[in-house]
Design a protein around this motif. Structure first.
Motif, PDB file in Angstrom:
ATOM      1  N   ALA A  72      39.174  65.090  43.393  1.00 55.11           N
ATOM      2  CA  ALA A  72      39.186  64.665  44.807  1.00 55.11           C
ATOM      3  C   ALA A  72      40.783  64.410  43.923  1.00 55.11           C
ATOM      4  CB  ALA A  72      38.764  63.949  45.642  1.00 55.11           C
ATOM      5  N   LEU A  73      41.326  63.055  43.348  1.00 52.64           N
ATOM      6  CA  LEU A  73      41.807  63.326  43.312  1.00 52.64           C
ATOM      7  C   LEU A  73      42.785  63.967  42.297  1.00 52.64           C
ATOM      8  CD1 LEU A  73      44.470  61.266  43.309  1.00 52.64           C
ATOM      9  CD2 LEU A  73      43.159  60.491  41.304  1.00 52.64           C
TER      10      LEU A  73
ATOM     11  N   LEU B 152      35.483  66.237  48.851  1.00 53.44           N
ATOM     12  CA  LEU B 152      35.292  65.544  47.824  1.00 53.44           C
ATOM     13  C   LEU B 152      34.652  64.221  48.412  1.00 53.44           C
ATOM     14  CD1 LEU B 152      36.708  67.944  45.045  1.00 53.44           C
ATOM     15  CD2 LEU B 152      34.702  67.741  45.418  1.00 53.44           C
ATOM     16  N   VAL B 153      36.129  63.461  48.071  1.00 52.24           N
ATOM     17  CA  VAL B 153      36.147  62.111  48.856  1.00 52.24           C
ATOM     18  C   VAL B 153      34.835  62.004  49.400  1.00 52.24           C
ATOM     19  CG1 VAL B 153      36.879  59.891  50.283  1.00 52.24           C
ATOM     20  CG2 VAL B 153      38.405  61.150  48.305  1.00 52.24           C
ATOM     21  N   GLN B 154      34.346  62.608  50.495  1.00 55.92           N
ATOM     22  CA  GLN B 154      32.958  62.247  51.191  1.00 55.92           C
ATOM     23  C   GLN B 154      31.900  61.452  50.675  1.00 55.92           C
ATOM     24  OE1 GLN B 154      34.282  60.930  54.231  1.00 55.92           O
ATOM     25  NE2 GLN B 154      36.543  61.808  53.911  1.00 55.92           N
TER      26      GLN B 154
ATOM     27  N   THR C 283      44.690  66.626  70.860  1.00 51.65           N
ATOM     28  CA  THR C 283      43.139  65.911  70.895  1.00 51.65           C
ATOM     29  C   THR C 283      42.569  65.383  70.535  1.00 51.65           C
ATOM     30  OG1 THR C 283      41.803  67.698  72.658  1.00 51.65           O
ATOM     31  CG2 THR C 283      44.108  67.354  73.354  1.00 51.65           C
ATOM     32  N   LEU C 284      41.765  64.585  70.395  1.00 56.06           N
ATOM     33  CA  LEU C 284      40.441  64.012  70.041  1.00 56.06           C
ATOM     34  C   LEU C 284      39.227  64.072  70.613  1.00 56.06           C
ATOM     35  CD1 LEU C 284      42.034  60.598  68.470  1.00 56.06           C
ATOM     36  CD2 LEU C 284      41.739  62.539  67.207  1.00 56.06           C
ATOM     37  N   PRO C 285      37.905  64.195  70.289  1.00 55.99           N
ATOM     38  CA  PRO C 285      37.688  63.808  68.564  1.00 55.99           C
ATOM     39  C   PRO C 285      38.122  65.623  67.973  1.00 55.99           C
ATOM     40  CG  PRO C 285      36.085  64.650  69.647  1.00 55.99           C
ATOM     41  CD  PRO C 285      36.924  64.729  70.824  1.00 55.99           C
ATOM     42  N   ALA C 286      39.188  64.938  66.624  1.00 52.52           N
ATOM     43  CA  ALA C 286      38.401  66.591  66.134  1.00 52.52           C
ATOM     44  C   ALA C 286      38.489  65.991  64.435  1.00 52.52           C
ATOM     45  CB  ALA C 286      40.243  66.712  65.682  1.00 52.52           C
ATOM     46  N   SER C 287      38.514  67.091  64.014  1.00 49.09           N
ATOM     47  CA  SER C 287      38.358  67.111  62.327  1.00 49.09           C
ATOM     48  C   SER C 287      39.501  66.893  61.493  1.00 49.09           C
ATOM     49  CB  SER C 287      37.096  68.570  61.649  1.00 49.09           C
ATOM     50  OG  SER C 287      38.648  69.268  61.894  1.00 49.09           O
ATOM     51  N   HIS C 288      39.375  66.286  60.440  1.00 46.10           N
ATOM     52  CA  HIS C 288      40.072  65.968  59.082  1.00 46.10           C
ATOM     53  C   HIS C 288      41.120  67.295  58.821  1.00 46.10           C
ATOM     54  CE1 HIS C 288      42.299  64.782  54.912  1.00 46.10           C
ATOM     55  NE2 HIS C 288      42.546  63.666  55.766  1.00 46.10           N
TER      56      HIS C 288
ATOM     57  N   ALA D 275      42.037  57.116  49.445  1.00 44.03           N
ATOM     58  CA  ALA D 275      40.926  57.535  49.744  1.00 44.03           C
ATOM     59  C   ALA D 275      40.275  58.048  47.921  1.00 44.03           C
ATOM     60  CB  ALA D 275      40.553  58.217  50.262  1.00 44.03           C
ATOM     61  N   ALA D 276      40.627  58.856  47.637  1.00 39.68           N
ATOM     62  CA  ALA D 276      40.189  59.347  46.182  1.00 39.68           C
ATOM     63  C   ALA D 276      41.049  57.712  44.711  1.00 39.68           C
ATOM     64  CB  ALA D 276      40.631  60.467  45.907  1.00 39.68           C
ATOM     65  N   ARG D 277      41.698  57.179  45.526  1.00 37.50           N
ATOM     66  CA  ARG D 277      42.669  56.064  44.216  1.00 37.50           C
ATOM     67  C   ARG D 277      41.840  54.826  44.671  1.00 37.50           C
ATOM     68  NH1 ARG D 277      46.515  57.185  41.916  1.00 37.50           N
ATOM     69  NH2 ARG D 277      48.641  59.200  42.223  1.00 37.50           N
ATOM     70  N   PHE D 278      41.727  54.388  45.593  1.00 37.38           N
ATOM     71  CA  PHE D 278      40.116  54.028  46.017  1.00 37.38           C
ATOM     72  C   PHE D 278      39.077  53.538  45.173  1.00 37.38           C
ATOM     73  CE2 PHE D 278      37.774  51.023  48.969  1.00 37.38           C
ATOM     74  CZ  PHE D 278      38.705  49.770  48.631  1.00 37.38           C
ATOM     75  N   GLY D 279      38.680  55.289  45.574  1.00 37.53           N
ATOM     76  CA  GLY D 279      36.935  54.652  44.366  1.00 37.53           C
ATOM     77  C   GLY D 279      37.179  54.880  42.754  1.00 37.53           C
TER      78      GLY D 279
END
Length: 363
Positions: A283-284, A274-276, A24-29, A305-309
């Motif tokens: 991170a990658l 690390l991405v955050q 159920t949401l909300p939930a952490s990554h 997300a790491a690659r996009f960064g």
């Protein structure tokens, strides 16, 4: 009084209660990633390398083989040929490591083979654990952790006490575990030795710990056993579920990753943190060893997300697209929509700039 015992196996890595089903949401990554792994396991998907795997008899595991993509097909072919023969344990382990290396180099066929080739140990004669008399009289809640090996013959050996060394009944519990017998881990049918951590949890009848008590117990475990990877993993998972905003959560994830570098959950969640903070390269580096073998959308989302960064648009789009495709229909609609929005964000940001036509000279 009753007792229950739970084990931290080489792939599932669960401590405390498992949480199968749709969250159920909300939930952490971190909790969503854990819940996804449990959900996929329940659906019978192949093992994805999310949890700590230690095979073979080395005291100090050898560094993983790194292959270039062009090398992977030949290495994979030779390793499969070995496994289809009659290799000894060392040869089977070496061949399997080569297959994993070919998977990490991007060979999809190797990833599929590795998932199907590996079978977990199954108890033939489970440990005959009994509630220690001293704990029974006290009505005490207790936890013991034993690090052992299950040999290629299915025998439990080389055990050491990781947690609970001073508890009453620890020797009795250890003897029961060492008397257990298993069907060993197999690689394409060939039995091999494996590290195996037994988590033994004794619970007095009629007592159920609430969320706050579980967290207090998890914190106490790491204070009493600061070098126990099982204790840190348990704390990280409990905080991911119940209190991801707690400042201790990042420390627990980082510490778990340090103590269990082969744990895909810890590596992927450390990478997400690390991405955050904008640390895309480390991170990658943390998540990359687990991406090829994982069916978990949250691992792929982290890699994307790491690659996009790092402005690796093509790879980021591919990882996020795969993550979107892997989300099950049963998963919360908000999460499926979030993954799709992120893919669209990447597509917009990575689109080539529109060409500007030259203005016509009015003269």
């Amino acid at each position: 009084m009753r007792w229950s015992w739970l084990f931290l196996s080489l792939l599932l890595g669960f401590t405390g209660c498992a949480h199968p089903g749709v969250p159920t949401l909300p939930a952490s990554h971190g909790h969503l990633m854990f819940a996804m792994e449990a959900f996929q396991s329940k659906k019978g998907l192949p093992a994805s390398g999310m949890w700590d795997v230690a095979i073979g008899g080395e005291e100090a595991p050898r560094p993983p083989l790194e292959l270039e993509p062009a090398q992977a097909p030949l290495v994979f072919e030779e390793a499969v040929r070995t496994l289809r023969g009659t290799p000894g344990e060392d040869a089977a382990l070496s061949a399997f490591r080569d297959i994993v290396a070919a998977c990490d180099a991007g060979l999809a066929e190797a990833c599929g083979f590795a998932s199907k080739a590996f079978t977990r140990p199954e108890p033939v004669s489970p440990a005959a654990l009994t509630y220690p008399e001293a704990l029974l009289r006290q009505g005490a809640f207790a936890f013991m952790v034993f690090q052992c090996r299950i040999g290629a013959d299915g025998q439990v050996r080389d055990c050491k006490v990781v947690e609970g060394a001073r508890l009453p009944g620890v020797e009795q519990s250890l003897a029961a575990i060492q008397a257990a017998r298993y069907r060993p881990v197999t690689l394409s049918g060939h039995p091999v030795s494996v590290d195996y951590t037994f988590n033994v949890r004794f619970v007095p009848q009629g007592i159920t710990l609430n969320r706050h008590q579980e967290l207090d117990w998890a914190r106490l475990r790491v204070r009493q056993n600061p070098e126990s990877r099982s204790a840190w993993l348990n704390l990280a998972l409990e905080l991911a579920k119940h209190a991801p905003e707690d400042p201790l959560y990042l420390q627990a994830v980082t510490r778990t990753h340090f103590l269990s570098p082969r744990s895909g959950w810890a590596a992927s969640e450390a990478a997400w943190q690390l991405v955050q903070s904008g640390q895309y390269a480390p991170a990658l580096g943390a998540v990359r060893p687990f991406v090829r073998r994982s069916h978990n959308p949250y691992v792929l989302e982290t890699a994307a997300a790491a690659r996009f960064g790092l402005k690796q648009c093509t790879a980021a789009l591919a990882e996020q697209q795969k993550a979107v495709e892997l989300l099950p229909a049963e998963w919360p609609a908000q999460e499926r929509e979030r993954f799709q929005r992120k893919l669209q964000d990447y597509q917009s940001a990575c689109a080539p700039p529109k060409a500007v036509s030259a203005a016509t000279d009015p003269r």
